[in-house]
Scaffold this motif. Structure first.
Motif, PDB file in Angstrom:
ATOM      1  N   ARG A 289       4.433   3.551 -13.649  1.00 38.16           N
ATOM      2  CA  ARG A 289       4.129   3.216 -15.033  1.00 38.16           C
ATOM      3  C   ARG A 289       5.147   3.812 -16.012  1.00 38.16           C
ATOM      4  O   ARG A 289       5.664   4.897 -15.784  1.00 38.16           O
ATOM      5  CB  ARG A 289       2.752   3.782 -15.374  1.00 38.16           C
ATOM      6  CG  ARG A 289       1.836   2.867 -16.107  1.00 38.16           C
ATOM      7  CD  ARG A 289       0.433   3.458 -16.101  1.00 38.16           C
ATOM      8  NE  ARG A 289      -0.254   3.138 -14.839  1.00 38.16           N
ATOM      9  CZ  ARG A 289      -0.891   1.987 -14.630  1.00 38.16           C
ATOM     10  NH1 ARG A 289      -0.928   1.081 -15.564  1.00 38.16           N
ATOM     11  NH2 ARG A 289      -1.489   1.759 -13.486  1.00 38.16           N
TER      12      ARG A 289
ATOM     13  N   SER B 259      -0.679  -0.341  -9.210  1.00 41.90           N
ATOM     14  CA  SER B 259      -2.020   0.011  -9.639  1.00 41.90           C
ATOM     15  C   SER B 259      -2.842   0.226  -8.382  1.00 41.90           C
ATOM     16  O   SER B 259      -2.844  -0.608  -7.484  1.00 41.90           O
ATOM     17  CB  SER B 259      -2.603  -1.121 -10.470  1.00 41.90           C
ATOM     18  OG  SER B 259      -3.981  -1.244 -10.209  1.00 41.90           O
ATOM     19  N   SER B 260      -3.515   1.372  -8.309  1.00 44.17           N
ATOM     20  CA  SER B 260      -4.251   1.654  -7.076  1.00 44.17           C
ATOM     21  C   SER B 260      -5.693   1.184  -7.165  1.00 44.17           C
ATOM     22  O   SER B 260      -6.508   1.521  -6.326  1.00 44.17           O
ATOM     23  CB  SER B 260      -4.190   3.146  -6.762  1.00 44.17           C
ATOM     24  OG  SER B 260      -4.885   3.848  -7.759  1.00 44.17           O
TER      25      SER B 260
ATOM     26  N   THR C   3       0.831  -1.202   0.000  1.00 48.16           N
ATOM     27  CA  THR C   3       0.000   0.000   0.000  1.00 48.16           C
ATOM     28  C   THR C   3       0.865   1.252   0.000  1.00 48.16           C
ATOM     29  O   THR C   3       0.581   2.218  -0.704  1.00 48.16           O
ATOM     30  CB  THR C   3      -0.918   0.002   1.241  1.00 48.16           C
ATOM     31  OG1 THR C   3      -1.578  -1.244   1.311  1.00 48.16           O
ATOM     32  CG2 THR C   3      -1.950   1.094   1.141  1.00 48.16           C
TER      33      THR C   3
ATOM     34  N   ARG D  27      -3.197   4.040  -0.214  1.00 43.79           N
ATOM     35  CA  ARG D  27      -2.436   3.746  -1.433  1.00 43.79           C
ATOM     36  C   ARG D  27      -2.167   4.990  -2.261  1.00 43.79           C
ATOM     37  O   ARG D  27      -1.283   4.992  -3.094  1.00 43.79           O
ATOM     38  CB  ARG D  27      -3.185   2.707  -2.267  1.00 43.79           C
ATOM     39  CG  ARG D  27      -4.577   3.146  -2.698  1.00 43.79           C
ATOM     40  CD  ARG D  27      -5.261   2.066  -3.509  1.00 43.79           C
ATOM     41  NE  ARG D  27      -6.562   2.527  -3.994  1.00 43.79           N
ATOM     42  CZ  ARG D  27      -7.682   2.456  -3.307  1.00 43.79           C
ATOM     43  NH1 ARG D  27      -7.677   1.948  -2.081  1.00 43.79           N
ATOM     44  NH2 ARG D  27      -8.819   2.898  -3.807  1.00 43.79           N
TER      45      ARG D  27
ATOM     46  N   GLY E 222       1.857   2.323  -3.252  1.00 44.04           N
ATOM     47  CA  GLY E 222       0.813   2.802  -4.147  1.00 44.04           C
ATOM     48  C   GLY E 222      -0.098   1.733  -4.713  1.00 44.04           C
ATOM     49  O   GLY E 222      -0.812   1.975  -5.674  1.00 44.04           O
ATOM     50  N   HIS E 223      -0.086   0.528  -4.106  1.00 44.18           N
ATOM     51  CA  HIS E 223      -0.913  -0.542  -4.640  1.00 44.18           C
ATOM     52  C   HIS E 223      -2.280  -0.607  -3.960  1.00 44.18           C
ATOM     53  O   HIS E 223      -2.384  -0.471  -2.750  1.00 44.18           O
ATOM     54  CB  HIS E 223      -0.220  -1.893  -4.463  1.00 44.18           C
ATOM     55  CG  HIS E 223       0.913  -2.094  -5.414  1.00 44.18           C
ATOM     56  ND1 HIS E 223       0.739  -2.603  -6.673  1.00 44.18           N
ATOM     57  CD2 HIS E 223       2.224  -1.808  -5.306  1.00 44.18           C
ATOM     58  CE1 HIS E 223       1.903  -2.651  -7.285  1.00 44.18           C
ATOM     59  NE2 HIS E 223       2.825  -2.159  -6.480  1.00 44.18           N
TER      60      HIS E 223
END
Lengths: 538, 215
Positions: free
Chosen positions: B104, A282-283, A174, B75, A177-178
């Motif tokens: 990304r 991926s959030s 987390t 997050r 950024g997940h």
């Protein structure tokens, strides 16, 4: 001395099991039977249906399980999840299939509700049960297998060591950024997969070879291969019996091939999966609402089924669009005038689960832990092989020893799966008990028997009661061995229930389905009550 | 760039165990918060990160670079964390662990950045290794790099040196602080060991009564 503990379980479980497998497999050496099988017009369509229904329901059950687990993990619902799923697991498959078919059939409750709203006077033209693609069977299997997978996954996640590691990993992911989807698909599931493979294999084999549920709700023109084989096995003609035997072997081999191909495809797809693992944060997060809604639907479905069966068991002369039937106790009077099937089922369930418990404890107490592998291997073989194959071998073997058409044969046949399930449930908690308790007790001068009664069994009461309840439920839901070995002289509830579904006496069918599901449920509630820890700290 | 904590307090079962306090951590600064075990240091970090588990609860604003984060899910807070354990994911290679946090971008570029980071961590050629084949010091370095690759705007360090061997400890400590310095983000370190504090850094302490005081 060590051998003594092994004798009872060998005599009553291992030897009959090995003999059954032997007799199932020697049927393979019959070239005429193979020729007859490959000339069978329903072979390939049946096989296709078996694989389709088995694979689809296994995948759907897994997806449902993951969504529900992810949504409820560490919420207020989470604590009750294993207990709720356990209760659902206790319900026999046949009862669930009967309930579902009474709900969705053209003159079922669902159609009646619609009819009352839009004004139909005759049942609609639906093909909702026995549909040619097996969709109703897939639905029933999915609903029945999802709780099993949820129960397994929750059991893993509730292990103290795993929970702590996973929660830390989640915090780390987390902070990178997940979101939830990433955490479950990229961290938790890949790490749990090795432990989920065998349960998934068992679910798939079960679903692709199920006979009783398929007879109740599955496709008929053509039927699944397991049902085709079942018809052959029960045929009056010896030629057909032999064809049924090789049919069961053929089905088993094909399913093993399917698993092999799946494994190879997964291996080939591994690089793709690794790319997915290492792609950017991926959030994305699935709204918990979706999972909670699925969970509620599952619970409500089971409740509706039970209430529905109860209601229909009192409904006589129920003409179509009417929602309110004429209430009658005829079905129940009929059952209580001739309760032999109920009595036989209860006797078998109680005697086999208690016997299995004694057999397993004798083994675990006297034999070293290393030896457990033999028992576990036998159990997994029994549960992983199609029930129809084992049942057939069992029938052949028991026939040779005069064990058909009598209670002894029925008892041994029910004892086999009961013992297998209880071995799997009981072995690891039994062996995990801290050795130092024993050392402490003997330092007080306690004998081993005293230790067993005063310390060990009380400490292990939760898994012991759980194992008994599971054994009871397993015995209660046996259709194949009961039908084959009873040889028409005895009847059990699954035999009666399946037979009734091909007729039109709905109240009696519903009453039998209820009789099938209530005792295992009661056994489960009792075991949960007595198995509760003395201190409610956990 | 700064991390501001405004009037933060923490409560468990109706009892306040951290009294309201405010702190301002400047960019590039490593502020140390000391306290006994059980004093609520880790809970405080969880509150700042946004994942304080119930039955704990907290109040007060977490402001990062002028933006109040109270309603931002963890997050999306862009706050990096290091824990007592390195928490490298055991089913991924070292390289995959790093890519897991890289934002990304084109595949080739991400791969190149990952390799560059490994070189900087003196772990060239380690990208296909399984985490468990690395030494404790190497794993700590990968873990730190993984956090920094996500380009955090602030860092929370929860006794990250606690489980390291004594002789490894100071090396990793210096390594960590020097890398944090180059990133120039505000950092909050909690520890109970005074030797963890970077030279010249400000120190606060959680007292027995739950007050946060400058030392």
């Amino acid at each position: 001395m060590v051998g003594v503990g092994a004798i009872p379980i060998c005599l009553l479980f291992a030897v009959p099991l090995i003999a059954s497998l032997y007799y199932a497999l020697i049927g393979a050496f019959d070239s005429a039977a193979w020729q007859a099988l490959f000339a069978h017009p329903q072979l390939w369509s049946g096989l296709e249906l078996s694989i389709f229904t088995g694979a689809t329901s296994a995948v759907l059950a897994l997806i449902t399980a993951i969504i529900i687990v992810a949504a409820t993990y560490e919420t207020a619902t989470w604590r009750n999840l294993p207990a709720t799923m356990g209760a659902m697991l206790a319900l026999p498959h046949i009862a669930l299939a009967i309930g579902l078919s009474l709900l969705i059939m053209p003159s079922g409750i669902f159609a009646r509700i619609v009819a009352n709203i839009v004004g139909w006077q005759t049942p609609p033209n639906w093909i909702t049960t026995h549909d040619p693609n097996g969709l109703a069977l897939i639905a029933a299997l999915t609903i029945k297998e999802a709780p099993f997978l949820i129960w397994i996954i929750a059991g893993l996640l509730n292990r103290d060591d795993i929970r702590q590691i996973f929660n830390n990993q989640r915090a780390a992911a987390t902070s990178l950024g997940h979101g939830g989807i990433s955490v479950w698909l990229r961290l938790f599931l890949p790490q749990m997969m090795p432990k989920l493979i065998w349960p998934l294999v068992i679910v798939f084999i079960y679903a692709a070879t199920v006979v009783d549920m398929s007879l109740v709700i599955g496709p008929t023109q053509p039927p699944t291969l397991a049902t085709v084989v079942w018809a052959d096995v029960n045929s009056e003609q010896v030629i057909n019996n032999a064809r049924g035997n090789v049919g069961a072997i053929f089905l088993s081999i094909t399913l093993a091939l399917c698993l092999g191909v799946t494994y190879a495809l997964l291996k080939l797809g591994a690089p793709l999966f690794r790319t997915f693992l290492s792609s950017a944060p991926s959030s994305l997060s699935l709204p918990n609402l979706v999972g909670i809604a699925k969970y509620q639907m599952l619970i409500w479905f089971y409740l509706v089924i039970v209430v529905l069966l109860f209601f229909i068991s009192f409904a006589q002369n129920w003409s179509f669009p009417n929602l309110a039937p004429i209430i009658s106790v005829r079905a129940w009077t009929q059952i209580f005038q001739n309760p032999s099937a109920l009595i036989t089922s209860v006797e078998l369930a109680i005697s086999t689960s208690l016997t299995a418990l004694v057999l397993i404890i004798l083994w675990l107490e006297i034999l070293p832990e290393k030896a457990d592998r033999i028992l576990i291997l036998l159990s997994v073989a029994l549960l992983g092989l199609p029930a129809i194959l084992v049942g057939l071998g069992q029938y052949r073997a028991f026939l040779n020893f005069g064990l058909t058409g009598n209670m002894m044969g029925l008892f041994l046949a029910h004892l086999m799966p009961v013992t297998a399930y209880m071995i799997i449930v009981l072995t690891s908690p039994y062996r995990a008990l801290d050795q130092r308790y024993s050392a402490t007790a003997s330092s007080f001068g306690k004998s081993e028997i005293e230790f067993l009664w005063q310390i060990k069994l009380p400490l292990l009461k939760a898994p012991i009661y759980a194992a008994l309840a599971i054994g009871f439920a397993v015995s209660f839901s046996q259709y194949i061995p009961a039908q084959l070995l009873a040889a028409g002289r005895y009847s059990t509830l699954p035999i009666e229930a399946v037979t009734l579904t091909s007729g039109t006496n709905r109240p009696l069918t519903a009453a039998f389905a209820l009789l099938l599901l209530l005792p295992p449920l009661v056994a489960y509630v009792i075991s949960a009550h007595f198995g509760k820890s003395r201190w409610s700290t956990a | 760039m700064s991390l501001q904590l405004k009037n933060i307090s923490l409560v468990l079962d109706g009892k306040q165990f951290i009294a309201p306090f405010s702190l301002d951590i400047a960019e590039g600064e490593v502020l140390t918060l000391m306290g006994r075990s059980g004093s609520g240091k880790s809970s405080l970090l969880s509150y700042i990160a946004g994942d304080l588990p119930s039955p704990f609860s907290g109040e007060g604003d977490v402001v990062l670079n002028g933006k109040t984060l109270n309603n931002t899910p963890p997050r999306n807070r862009n706050i990096g964390r290091l824990f007592q354990d390195d928490l490298l994911f055991p089913h991924m290679t070292v390289g995959e662990n790093l890519l897991f946090s890289l934002p990304r971008g084109a595949r080739v570029e991400r791969e190149a950045m990952m390799q560059a980071v490994l070189t900087r961590a003196e772990l060239e050629g380690f990208s296909d290794r399984a985490p468990h084949t690395l030494s404790g010091g190497q794993r700590s370095r990968v873990s730190l790099m993984r956090s920094l690759l996500a380009k955090p705007e602030a860092m929370l360090l929860d006794e990250p040196f606690n489980k390291l061997d004594r002789d490894l400890r100071s090396t990793i400590r210096d390594y960590t602080f020097s890398h944090l310095k180059t990133c120039n983000v505000p950092t909050l370190l909690v520890t109970h060991d005074i030797s963890d504090v970077p030279v010249g850094g400000r120190i606060f302490e959680i007292t027995k009564s739950g007050e946060v005081k400058h030392v």
